[in-house]
Design an enzyme around this catalytic site. Structure first.
Site, short mmCIF file in Angstrom:
data_model
loop_
_atom_site.label_atom_id
_atom_site.label_comp_id
_atom_site.label_asym_id
_atom_site.label_seq_id
_atom_site.Cartn_x
_atom_site.Cartn_y
_atom_site.Cartn_z
N GLU A 115 6.81 -5.54 8.31
CA GLU A 115 6.01 -5.08 7.35
C GLU A 115 6.53 -3.92 6.69
O GLU A 115 5.73 -2.80 7.30
CB GLU A 115 4.57 -5.39 7.25
CG GLU A 115 4.10 -6.61 7.41
CD GLU A 115 2.68 -6.54 8.02
OE1 GLU A 115 1.98 -5.71 7.37
OE2 GLU A 115 2.34 -7.62 8.90
N HIS B 156 1.38 -3.19 14.94
CA HIS B 156 1.78 -2.07 14.31
C HIS B 156 2.33 -1.01 15.14
O HIS B 156 1.07 -0.55 15.64
CB HIS B 156 1.13 -1.76 13.11
CG HIS B 156 1.73 -0.87 11.93
ND1 HIS B 156 2.30 0.44 12.18
CD2 HIS B 156 1.98 -1.14 10.64
CE1 HIS B 156 2.92 0.96 11.19
NE2 HIS B 156 2.72 0.06 10.15
N LYS C 147 0.76 -1.28 0.13
CA LYS C 147 0.02 0.26 -0.01
C LYS C 147 1.00 1.24 -0.26
O LYS C 147 0.42 2.34 -0.50
CB LYS C 147 -0.92 -0.08 1.00
CG LYS C 147 -0.20 0.06 2.39
CD LYS C 147 -1.05 0.39 3.73
CE LYS C 147 -1.83 -0.88 4.01
NZ LYS C 147 -1.70 -1.19 5.57
N1 PLP Z 1 1.63 -3.02 7.77
C1 PLP Z 1 0.31 -2.70 7.99
C2 PLP Z 1 -0.59 -3.52 8.40
C3 PLP Z 1 0.01 -1.20 7.66
O1 PLP Z 1 -1.33 -1.08 7.90
C4 PLP Z 1 1.10 -0.39 7.25
C5 PLP Z 1 0.80 1.13 7.17
O2 PLP Z 1 -0.19 1.50 7.22
C6 PLP Z 1 2.51 -0.93 7.04
C7 PLP Z 1 2.71 -2.08 7.61
C8 PLP Z 1 3.66 0.18 6.75
O3 PLP Z 1 3.67 0.84 7.61
P1 PLP Z 1 5.12 1.83 7.55
O4 PLP Z 1 4.98 2.64 6.10
O5 PLP Z 1 5.03 2.89 8.82
O6 PLP Z 1 6.13 1.04 7.32
#
Ligand code: PLP
Length: 460
Positions: A275, A198, A70
């Site tokens: 992640e 998270h 995403k």
């Molecule tokens: N994993 C999950 C379930 C998330 O919702 C997100 C971001 O919203 C991420 C990983 C990635 O987070 P970041 O960009 O802070 O590494």
């Protein structure tokens, strides 16, 4: 090399050639912007993405990185990360389709969305994606019906109150509710294999990871007691994407490594994942956006106060992109983007109070205020650094009208080093017990530092 990324996927540039040099070339005479076809030109340094990967492995050698699609679903990013052996964290069917389309096997995908549409759960089942997350009973009921062979990861809430973007309001089971959820899963014969959390995007406090790891240990014990075979700990995201952030990766890593040693010591049979979203891509992307309109506002107009006493006007520039597009970080991360000008202003040039606005006719579409800039013209390009996270993909989804053009680059040195590192890692996989130190730079010499490339096959 696995063959996800080839030389035709990027422009090979000289070492030392900056993304801004290339942006300048691309925008010189670019008429697409004024015809409305292209609203922003991105230049992405895929070598920088790869370098981040090797730094992560060096700092957190026990953690297998997954990429949160995403954050930036552009093909160059997905391909280079697939080439590096990274797994993928997908939030929906479209993201699973994207990564499977480039050839990533289902065993390297986690469907990490605790609240899923039934149709999309069925899609995961049909396409072999078995690792799914959940945080409530209704999700369990959906999985029993639509994906009985799924392996579930229980997503627990973290204290993310200090993070730039908090997720725990929306996602994550409280510790209190975990036993009930695990019992329920057992009764429904749903397999729970691990715990995720998270700490929130842009987390300023590394101790949040330590606390969540300690919480996860408790949930592991509950799960094991109830007969679940718990073997996955997913540390989520929240790792910094920009250079010079308040908390550096090394500091976070040191806290995480100590917490892992304490609660999940080496040899305990638990696979540790993360992640990562913004960590991989933020600083690799630079963008150029054009000025499409401009107006001068006199500060002594009724209702306006003179700023700074030194200037009598402020200049309002309208850009082809705004906070509902590629500058969404202004709304979500409280970031004030600073433009890089095509021509550096001379010392004699007067500076004017200026603000940058997006193309949407509403008072919220303000990209930056309180800037002091020389006179700029309609058609001029402004550059912005650190534009890789939550820009491409999110923006086009929200607006759906303009397209962004992305030029991927990699230096010859980075490409050779990447190929060298990956090929050595492949050979090392056959040579048991060989684990050489990793490099975060590009040294193509006989003493090239090589690190393992994970294939998280143990998940399935
Ligand atoms: N994993 C999950 C379930 C998330 O919702 C997100 C971001 O919203 C991420 C990983 C990635 O987070 P970041 O960009 O802070 O590494």
């Amino acid at each position: 090399m696995a063959g996800y990324l080839s030389e035709s996927d990027f422009v090979m540039v000289e070492e030392g050639f900056s993304t801004q040099d290339l942006l300048e070339e691309l925008t010189l005479g670019a008429s697409q912007a004024t015809t409305g076809k292209v609203s922003a030109f991105f230049v992405a340094d895929l070598g920088a993405v790869a370098r981040k990967h090797f730094c992560f492995l060096k700092c957190l050698p026990r953690v297998q990185p997954f990429y949160a699609v995403k954050c930036n679903s552009s093909p160059g990013v997905l391909k280079v990360l697939a080439e590096l052996g990274v797994g993928f964290s997908c939030a929906n069917k479209a993201e699973m389709e994207l990564v499977q389309h480039i050839g990533v096997p289902a065993s390297k995908i986690i469907y990490a969305n605790p609240c899923k549409q039934i149709a999309q759960i069925k899609y995961a089942a049909k396409h072999g994606v078995r690792l799914l997350s959940f945080d409530n009973e209704l999700e369990l009921a959906k999985v029993v019906k639509s994906h009985p062979s799924a392996k579930m990861v229980l997503c627990i809430a973290s204290d993310d109150s200090y993070s730039l973007s908090c997720l725990s309001l929306k996602f994550g089971a409280s510790l209190k509710s975990c036993r009930h959820l695990l019992e329920n899963a057992k009764k429904s014969q749903v397999e729970v294999v691990g715990v995720s959390f998270h700490v929130g995007s842009g987390c300023p406090d590394p101790q949040s990871y330590a606390q969540s790891i300690a919480d996860a240990r408790l949930v592991f014990e509950m799960g094991t007691e109830l007969g679940h075979r718990m073997h996955i700990l997913d540390l989520g995201g929240g790792f910094p994407g920009m250079e010079g952030t308040q908390v550096r990766l090394e500091e976070i890593a040191s806290v995480i490594n100590s917490a892992l040693d304490l609660y999940f010591p080496e040899g305990c049979g638990v696979d540790i994942l993360a992640e990562l979203g913004r960590y991989y891509v933020t600083s690799a992307f630079t963008v150029a956006v054009s000025i499409i309109a401009k107006k001068e506002v006199l500060l002594d107009q009724p209702g306006r106060e003179e700023e700074n006493g030194s200037s009598h006007k402020t200049i309002v520039y309208h850009l082809d992109e705004g906070v509902y597009g590629i500058f969404s970080s202004v709304l979500f991360d409280n970031i004030c983007p600073t433009p890089i000008l095509q021509k550096k202003p001379s010392m004699e040039q007067p500076l004017y109070s200026s603000s940058l606005w997006g193309p949407v006719v509403d008072g919220c579409d303000c990209v930056a205020e309180g800037l002091w800039l020389p006179q700029l013209q309609v058609g001029d390009w402004l550059g912005f650094d650190n534009m890789g996270a939550y820009t491409v993909g999110t923006g086009s989804l929200l607006r759906g009208t303009h397209t962004c053009c992305i030029t991927y680059t990699m230096s010859q040195v980075a490409w050779e080093a990447l190929r060298g590192q990956l090929m050595s890692a492949e050979q090392d996989e056959d040579a048991e017990g060989v684990c050489k130190p990793l490099s975060c730079g590009w040294e193509i010499t006989d003493t090239l530092c090589v690190g393992p490339v994970f294939t998280p096959a143990s998940i399935m």
